[in-house]
Design a protein around this motif. Structure first.
Motif, mmCIF file in Angstrom:
data_model
loop_
_atom_site.group_PDB
_atom_site.id
_atom_site.type_symbol
_atom_site.label_atom_id
_atom_site.label_comp_id
_atom_site.label_asym_id
_atom_site.label_seq_id
_atom_site.Cartn_x
_atom_site.Cartn_y
_atom_site.Cartn_z
ATOM 1 N N THR A 152 -16.796 -6.443 8.568
ATOM 2 C CA THR A 152 -18.102 -6.955 8.958
ATOM 3 C C THR A 152 -18.631 -6.245 10.195
ATOM 4 O OG1 THR A 152 -17.564 -9.128 8.022
ATOM 5 C CG2 THR A 152 -19.379 -9.031 9.610
ATOM 6 N N VAL A 153 -17.772 -6.052 11.192
ATOM 7 C CA VAL A 153 -18.178 -5.335 12.404
ATOM 8 C C VAL A 153 -18.587 -3.902 12.062
ATOM 9 C CG1 VAL A 153 -17.384 -4.410 14.613
ATOM 10 C CG2 VAL A 153 -16.824 -6.761 13.969
ATOM 11 N N THR A 154 -17.811 -3.254 11.206
ATOM 12 C CA THR A 154 -18.132 -1.885 10.792
ATOM 13 C C THR A 154 -19.470 -1.826 10.061
ATOM 14 O OG1 THR A 154 -15.774 -1.371 10.582
ATOM 15 C CG2 THR A 154 -17.318 0.098 9.466
ATOM 16 N N LEU A 155 -19.683 -2.808 9.198
ATOM 17 C CA LEU A 155 -20.928 -2.855 8.429
ATOM 18 C C LEU A 155 -22.132 -3.024 9.358
ATOM 19 C CD1 LEU A 155 -22.327 -3.018 5.638
ATOM 20 C CD2 LEU A 155 -21.926 -5.485 5.700
ATOM 21 N N LEU A 156 -22.028 -3.963 10.311
ATOM 22 C CA LEU A 156 -23.140 -4.201 11.230
ATOM 23 C C LEU A 156 -23.361 -3.010 12.161
ATOM 24 C CD1 LEU A 156 -22.523 -7.947 12.155
ATOM 25 C CD2 LEU A 156 -24.106 -7.004 10.467
ATOM 26 N N THR A 157 -22.268 -2.375 12.586
ATOM 27 C CA THR A 157 -22.394 -1.191 13.438
ATOM 28 C C THR A 157 -23.080 -0.053 12.690
ATOM 29 O OG1 THR A 157 -20.372 -1.798 14.629
ATOM 30 C CG2 THR A 157 -21.127 0.490 14.827
ATOM 31 N N ALA A 158 -22.667 0.170 11.448
ATOM 32 C CA ALA A 158 -23.295 1.212 10.637
ATOM 33 C C ALA A 158 -24.762 0.919 10.397
ATOM 34 C CB ALA A 158 -22.554 1.337 9.304
ATOM 35 N N MET A 159 -25.090 -0.372 10.293
ATOM 36 C CA MET A 159 -26.492 -0.762 10.082
ATOM 37 C C MET A 159 -27.321 -0.460 11.327
ATOM 38 S SD MET A 159 -27.935 -4.513 8.993
ATOM 39 C CE MET A 159 -27.376 -5.261 10.529
ATOM 40 N N ILE A 160 -26.779 -0.804 12.507
ATOM 41 C CA ILE A 160 -27.503 -0.551 13.755
ATOM 42 C C ILE A 160 -27.666 0.947 13.995
ATOM 43 C CG2 ILE A 160 -27.361 -0.787 16.273
ATOM 44 C CD1 ILE A 160 -25.959 -3.489 15.785
ATOM 45 N N MET A 161 -26.610 1.716 13.677
ATOM 46 C CA MET A 161 -26.650 3.165 13.891
ATOM 47 C C MET A 161 -27.389 3.894 12.771
ATOM 48 S SD MET A 161 -22.755 3.797 15.286
ATOM 49 C CE MET A 161 -23.064 5.564 15.518
ATOM 50 N N GLU A 162 -27.766 3.146 11.725
ATOM 51 C CA GLU A 162 -28.513 3.712 10.592
ATOM 52 C C GLU A 162 -27.760 4.873 9.952
ATOM 53 O OE1 GLU A 162 -32.395 4.692 11.994
ATOM 54 O OE2 GLU A 162 -32.987 2.602 12.290
ATOM 55 N N LEU A 163 -26.452 4.686 9.745
ATOM 56 C CA LEU A 163 -25.652 5.728 9.098
ATOM 57 C C LEU A 163 -26.047 5.883 7.635
ATOM 58 C CD1 LEU A 163 -22.112 4.994 10.613
ATOM 59 C CD2 LEU A 163 -23.830 6.650 11.379
ATOM 60 N N LEU A 164 -26.407 4.774 7.005
ATOM 61 C CA LEU A 164 -26.882 4.766 5.624
ATOM 62 C C LEU A 164 -27.995 3.728 5.524
ATOM 63 C CD1 LEU A 164 -23.541 4.829 3.550
ATOM 64 C CD2 LEU A 164 -25.240 6.656 3.645
ATOM 65 N N PRO A 165 -28.841 3.806 4.500
ATOM 66 C CA PRO A 165 -29.834 2.748 4.301
ATOM 67 C C PRO A 165 -29.161 1.384 4.179
ATOM 68 C CG PRO A 165 -30.325 4.635 2.908
ATOM 69 C CD PRO A 165 -28.980 4.900 3.513
ATOM 70 N N ILE A 166 -29.788 0.356 4.724
ATOM 71 C CA ILE A 166 -29.185 -0.978 4.751
ATOM 72 C C ILE A 166 -28.835 -1.487 3.341
ATOM 73 C CG2 ILE A 166 -29.585 -3.396 5.353
ATOM 74 C CD1 ILE A 166 -31.139 -2.461 7.756
ATOM 75 N N PRO A 167 -29.697 -1.310 2.324
ATOM 76 C CA PRO A 167 -29.295 -1.765 0.981
ATOM 77 C C PRO A 167 -28.010 -1.118 0.500
ATOM 78 C CG PRO A 167 -31.644 -1.305 1.038
ATOM 79 C CD PRO A 167 -31.086 -0.793 2.327
ATOM 80 N N VAL A 168 -27.846 0.169 0.796
ATOM 81 C CA VAL A 168 -26.627 0.879 0.381
ATOM 82 C C VAL A 168 -25.411 0.321 1.109
ATOM 83 C CG1 VAL A 168 -25.471 3.121 0.282
ATOM 84 C CG2 VAL A 168 -27.927 2.963 -0.166
ATOM 85 N N LEU A 169 -25.560 0.044 2.402
ATOM 86 C CA LEU A 169 -24.444 -0.496 3.187
ATOM 87 C C LEU A 169 -23.986 -1.841 2.632
ATOM 88 C CD1 LEU A 169 -25.591 0.362 6.823
ATOM 89 C CD2 LEU A 169 -23.665 1.364 5.591
ATOM 90 N N PHE A 170 -24.930 -2.725 2.337
ATOM 91 C CA PHE A 170 -24.541 -4.036 1.824
ATOM 92 C C PHE A 170 -24.008 -3.941 0.399
ATOM 93 C CE2 PHE A 170 -27.056 -6.044 5.287
ATOM 94 C CZ PHE A 170 -26.073 -6.912 5.721
ATOM 95 N N LEU A 171 -24.527 -3.030 -0.373
ATOM 96 C CA LEU A 171 -23.992 -2.831 -1.720
ATOM 97 C C LEU A 171 -22.534 -2.408 -1.653
ATOM 98 C CD1 LEU A 171 -25.889 -1.060 -4.598
ATOM 99 C CD2 LEU A 171 -23.451 -0.724 -4.295
ATOM 100 N N LEU A 172 -22.242 -1.415 -0.815
ATOM 101 C CA LEU A 172 -20.860 -0.961 -0.650
ATOM 102 C C LEU A 172 -19.992 -2.053 -0.044
ATOM 103 C CD1 LEU A 172 -21.536 2.646 0.743
ATOM 104 C CD2 LEU A 172 -20.760 2.036 -1.559
ATOM 105 N N GLY A 173 -20.521 -2.754 0.951
ATOM 106 C CA GLY A 173 -19.749 -3.809 1.600
ATOM 107 C C GLY A 173 -19.408 -4.939 0.646
ATOM 108 N N ALA A 174 -20.390 -5.363 -0.171
ATOM 109 C CA ALA A 174 -20.141 -6.445 -1.121
ATOM 110 C C ALA A 174 -19.097 -6.037 -2.151
ATOM 111 C CB ALA A 174 -21.450 -6.836 -1.813
ATOM 112 N N ALA A 175 -19.198 -4.811 -2.656
ATOM 113 C CA ALA A 175 -18.229 -4.332 -3.649
ATOM 114 C C ALA A 175 -16.824 -4.284 -3.056
ATOM 115 C CB ALA A 175 -18.642 -2.954 -4.153
ATOM 116 N N LEU A 176 -16.704 -3.789 -1.818
ATOM 117 C CA LEU A 176 -15.396 -3.684 -1.181
ATOM 118 C C LEU A 176 -14.829 -5.069 -0.862
ATOM 119 C CD1 LEU A 176 -13.235 -1.795 -0.069
ATOM 120 C CD2 LEU A 176 -14.499 -1.702 2.084
ATOM 121 N N ALA A 177 -15.668 -5.965 -0.363
ATOM 122 C CA ALA A 177 -15.207 -7.316 -0.026
ATOM 123 C C ALA A 177 -14.710 -8.055 -1.263
ATOM 124 C CB ALA A 177 -16.338 -8.097 0.638
ATOM 125 N N LEU A 178 -15.431 -7.948 -2.356
ATOM 126 C CA LEU A 178 -15.003 -8.594 -3.595
ATOM 127 C C LEU A 178 -13.697 -8.012 -4.110
ATOM 128 C CD1 LEU A 178 -18.359 -8.987 -5.590
ATOM 129 C CD2 LEU A 178 -16.785 -10.831 -4.989
#
Length: 485
Positions: free
Chosen positions: A295-321
């Motif tokens: 979660t911290v990594t996801l939020l950090t990547a979102m703030i730093m705009e490493l990837l578009p936010i939809p892509v980050l949550f898509l990857l995060g949801a898939a990995l979390a599941l």
């Protein structure tokens, strides 16, 4: 003509949903379609809708996968320590609970994403409000206003848009505004205190025995997502108060309550009232630190705009599941548990796309803005920063942030420069309306808030508009007092 039709369309929409004559989704679709025909551009309705859907599709995707991600994190117990900490502070006192809602929403808002803030805040506080029969619109209103003030952070959106539109530094806009925004946050906390006292007066100061009485009227879900279900007869619980939800809680949001749960005792020890069932089958205590790091990594990547936010949550949801629920049946169960929220929110976003598409495509929004700017008295020229602050309150409610900051703000700044008012002052004043903006029907995150809280959007709107507008005026007054605006 387009100006009148634009204001009439918005007024019609607000009246119908606040009077509960139409559902928000139906109103967002049918009312603009009808007005599009009145304008004489019915043949272009399809193009306007497609344009609106195209512009909001990334937002809808982000919300869909964000709901799944944070729903899974709630299921596995990531936020349980936060809930326990809030419960120790709040106990059974409605005043503390309302103030705690504002504090939690403000803290979580530091990540700059309204949807995330609302999901975490509602997940933590919803069980308390339901258990004590508190007004749920108080929770949604306080959370929206706290997030609205914090939404002015440079990475939150409005400040960055203002800086881009006027070609100034975001830090030069935000840093001088900190005192005024701090006053705005204090106003939200004071309002929370007042609303909390009102709830305490309505409900009384509950004792431990009163809260522990059997909830004979309530059907209670044990476990996030409705894994197990307790049964109790009688009439529906949760009555009383402005906009209080009268329906028993349902699964899907991950915020069920425990019928036999206890409240913390007077010395602050936690006796087991966890809000979320502490023994639910979806808990993954051995993976707690993995989920926290993810979660911290996801939020950090979102703030730093490493990837578009939809892509980050898509990857995060898939990995979390995959990590938390490696078996396919379990993954399907988690997706099914949160499907209702996903459908409600994404459906609302795409319906809002019709509304915004017609407003922009027909030119209504441009004519409305031009009319407002043209009707500013000449004598107000030297006070254009004040005028901008006042206009930002209704305009950011009736328009998207993109429409206001990229369409209207440059015009206001140009008018201000002609009278010696700097672009920085105009930019700072433009942030004033954000506490009200976060409850706009054009903000997708607000549908996450009311959806997870099981509050009618009309009830939320009727409750929050006056308080949010007052908070915006407090920020404006503080900015003028401190010489910022």
């Amino acid at each position: 003509m387009l100006t009148i039709l634009g204001f009439t369309m918005i007024a019609t929409f607000l009246v119908l949903i606040m009077l509960k004559k139409m559902s928000p989704i139906a109103a967002l679709v049918l009312i603009p379609a009808l007005f599009c025909v009145f304008v004489g551009k019915g043949a272009k309705l399809g193009d306007y809708v497609i344009d609106g859907v195209t512009s909001l599709a990334p937002t809808a995707a982000m919300l869909m996968f964000a709901i799944v991600y944070f729903g899974v994190m709630i299921d596995v117990g990531l936020f349980d320590p936060i809930v326990r900490g809030i419960l120790k502070f709040c106990k059974a006192d409605p005043l503390r609970i309302v103030v705690g809602t504002a504090v939690l929403a403000a803290i979580v808002s530091l990540d700059g994403d309204g949807s995330t803030t609302f999901m975490i805040t509602v997940s933590a506080m919803y069980p308390l409000y339901k258990r004590l029969k508190m007004s749920l619109v108080v929770m949604t209103g306080v959370a929206a206003m706290a997030n609205g003030v914090m939404n002015t952070l440079p990475w939150g959106g409005p400040t960055a848009r203002a800086a881009t539109a006027l070609k100034v530094s975001a830090s030069d806009i935000f840093v001088p505004m900190i005192p005024a925004l701090a006053v705005g946050m204090l106003a939200v906390l004071l309002l929370s205190y007042v609303l909390g006292r009102r709830e305490r007066k309505r409900l009384g100061v509950l004792t431990l025995d009163e809260v522990l009485e059997p909830q004979e009227a309530e059907t209670v879900l044990v476990g996030a997502g409705g894994d197990q279900q307790g049964r109790a007869g009688g009439k529906q619980a949760g009555t009383g108060g402005e906009g209080t939800d009268k329906q028993a809680p349902t699964g899907g949001s991950g915020s069920g309550t425990d019928a036999d749960a206890e409240l913390p005792d007077e010395d602050g020890e936690d006796d087991g009232f966890q809000g979320l069932d502490p023994d639910r089958a979806t808990l993954r205590p051995k993976l707690y630190w993995f989920n926290a790091l993810l979660t911290v990594t996801l939020l950090t990547a979102m703030i730093m705009e490493l990837l578009p936010i939809p892509v980050l949550f898509l990857l995060g949801a898939a990995l979390a599941l995959t990590v938390n629920f490696p078996h396919m049946p379990d993954q399907k169960a988690r997706l099914g548990a949160h499907a209702e929220n996903v459908l409600n929110v994404s459906g609302m976003v795409f319906a809002a796309a019709v509304f915004t598409g017609v407003l922009q495509g027909t030119g209504m929004v441009d004519h409305m803005a031009t009319w407002l700017v043209d009707n500013i008295p000449d004598g107000m020229g030297p006070h254009m920063a004040f005028v901008t602050g006042v206009l930002s309150i209704p305009l950011t409610y009736f328009m998207s942030n993109d429409g206001f900051y990229f369409g209207i703000l440059p015009v206001l700044a140009e008018a201000g420069q002609a009278h010696g008012v700097s672009s920085l002052e105009i930019a700072r004043a433009s942030l004033v309306g954000q506490p009200l903006h976060m409850s706009s029907p054009l903000v997708p995150a607000v549908y996450v808030l009311v959806g997870m809280a099981k509050v009618e959007f009309g009830d939320h709107t009727r409750f929050v508009v006056k308080w949010a507008a007052l908070t915006s005026l407090v920020v404006l007054g503080a900015g003028i007092l401190f010489g910022i605006i």
